[in-house]
Scaffold this active site. Structure first.
Site, short mmCIF file in Angstrom:
data_model
loop_
_atom_site.label_atom_id
_atom_site.label_comp_id
_atom_site.label_asym_id
_atom_site.label_seq_id
_atom_site.Cartn_x
_atom_site.Cartn_y
_atom_site.Cartn_z
N LYS A 107 0.85 -1.18 0.00
CA LYS A 107 0.00 0.00 0.00
C LYS A 107 0.90 1.24 0.00
CE LYS A 107 -3.82 1.93 2.77
NZ LYS A 107 -4.57 1.78 4.04
N HIS A 109 -0.18 4.42 0.44
CA HIS A 109 -0.75 5.56 1.15
C HIS A 109 -1.11 5.11 2.56
CE1 HIS A 109 -4.15 3.33 -0.58
NE2 HIS A 109 -4.86 3.77 0.45
#
Length: 225
Positions: A107, A109
């Protein structure tokens, strides 16, 4: 007939898996291309009651094993649910241990990264449904080690006790569980084995299940370790 050396816990688990429709009989093609007379699909522990009972079996087997660990790691995807459920069940037994799991893709973010949950540290137990080729275990070891933890062992529901295949699809004289135990130096704790399944089938000679005892025995003799 197999030797009567199955534990009551293993027999109870096999019975539960059959009744839940997770352990089925017939003719199924495995990833290795073999025609198997049985199929174990842990993805069918698909409601709260069944998942809770499964976690109970994992917890009881781990407590009986004496394996020491500080936290649980569940490899994506099936291991995620198993790790969470096992953590809840162990807390019910008075042992509150953290758990973590991984994403298949990093991921970029929020908190970022591939690991979710508690900080990976100390002795880490990997929990999954089965060990098919050891790939998931090797990947889990790499993630746990990179995060600063120490792999402590692997807990699975069913040990198929059959010969693994190499990258070319050729049979090798050891099982995936033996590979993890001997080559990766990690203890493997299984709730039940194929031998336990055979014992269960022979114990139900007066039911329709008895029809599957001979095919499963033949499969064990052909592909077993």
């Amino acid at each position: 007939m197999p030797n009567d050396n199955s534990t009551p816990l293993a027999q109870e688990f096999v019975s539960f898996a059959v009744q839940a429709g997770v352990l089925r009989f017939g003719e199924f093609k495995t990833k290795a291309g073999r025609l198997s007379p049985y199929f174990f699909n842990a993805g069918l522990f698909d409601d709260g009651a069944k998942l809770g009972r499964l976690a109970e079996f994992y917890a009881r087997r781990l407590i009986d094993s004496g394996l020491q660990f500080d936290m649980i790691f569940g490899p994506a995807y099936k291991g995620i649910t198993l790790a969470a459920a096992l953590s809840v069940e162990l807390a019910r037994h008075g042992r509150n241990v953290p758990f973590a799991y991984n994403r298949k893709e990093a991921k970029d973010h929020g908190e970022g990264g591939t690991l979710v949950g508690a900080k990976v540290a100390g002795r880490v137990l990997i929990v999954d449904d089965v060990i098919s080729a050891g790939t998931s275990v090797r990947e889990s070891i790499a993630m746990i080690t990179a995060a600063g933890g120490t792999p402590a062992g692997v807990a699975i529901a069913l040990d198929r006790q059959e010969r693994a295949t190499d990258a070319k699809g050729q049979e090798v004289p050891w099982s995936a569980v033996q590979y993890v135990s001997d080559e990766l130096k990690l203890p493997v704790v299984a709730i039940a084995t194929l031998q336990d399944l055979l014992q269960y089938l022979h114990a139900h000679a007066d039911t329709p299940l008895s029809a599957y005892a001979a095919p499963v025995q033949a499969y064990r003799e052909r592909y077993g370790i």
